[in-house]
Design an enzyme around this catalytic site. Sequence first.
Site, PDB file in Angstrom:
ATOM      1  N   GLU A  11       1.133  -1.321  -0.103  1.00 19.73           N
ATOM      2  CA  GLU A  11       0.088  -0.207   0.019  1.00 19.73           C
ATOM      3  C   GLU A  11       1.002   1.250   0.064  1.00 19.73           C
ATOM      4  OE1 GLU A  11      -3.608  -2.355   2.569  1.00 19.73           O
ATOM      5  OE2 GLU A  11      -2.392  -1.179   3.279  1.00 19.73           O
ATOM      6  N   ASP A 195     -13.487  -6.446  -0.113  1.00 18.60           N
ATOM      7  CA  ASP A 195     -15.048  -7.956  -0.656  1.00 18.60           C
ATOM      8  C   ASP A 195     -16.079  -7.324   0.085  1.00 18.60           C
ATOM      9  OD1 ASP A 195     -15.226  -8.482   2.757  1.00 18.60           O
ATOM     10  OD2 ASP A 195     -12.663  -8.378   2.293  1.00 18.60           O
TER      11      ASP A 195
END
Length: 236
Positions: A11, A195
């Site tokens: 990230e 998700d």
Amino acid sequence: MLAIIGAMDEEIELLLGDLTGRQELSYPGATLYRGQLDGTEILLTRGGIGKVNAALTTAHLLAAGATRIIFTGVAGGVHPDLQVGDIVVSTDCVQHDVDVTALGYPLGTVPGEAAAWAADETLRAAAVQAAQEVDGVRVIEGRIASGDQFIASPEAVRRLQTTFDAACAEMEGAAVAQVCAKASVPFVIIRSVSDTADGSAGVDYREFMPRVARHAKAVVRGMLVRLTAPDGHDRH
């Protein structure tokens, strides 16, 4: 000075690669990188997974001179309209795994603390505007629920939605928020949905994480444009 946290190496790696004049600052349990991004001096670091790691890293950033904090990463979607890849910008953060109800406190409340920690309005606005420039991404603002648990069941997701009105769930944001609130330092949490609430979307992380990294880079750089004064200096 603006500070940027990513929970995992993936990230921050693209932002780290663009950092000029880079210096490494070693702290217990964390390495901070100081340098210039698009002409603005920043701090950049990997925060680690979980609330303790996030709080420790935030404290180190404050000691190193951070005056505003942006935290980017992934989260599980709780709001039923969210899809994989969508971005959530925090309105506020709660710790969903704190339970002192036996002593009369509402679920999620740390005794002596606020029930939720509100993100900075200026950082929120800059994050939303920058995220809206990322192609193919839907952006919403909402509450981020943090806890030292990986939320994997539909029942747990429904609990977070009904009890906390959460938009997404992750493991660090509220810890960053709590530390920033104690120090009166503005913050915002920006999460890409990995998700969905119904658990139906399968994710290949080898493909998904590079996309998250690209989006994080685009959002952070878009925020820098909006948060930096015309003379190139940080407004705060």
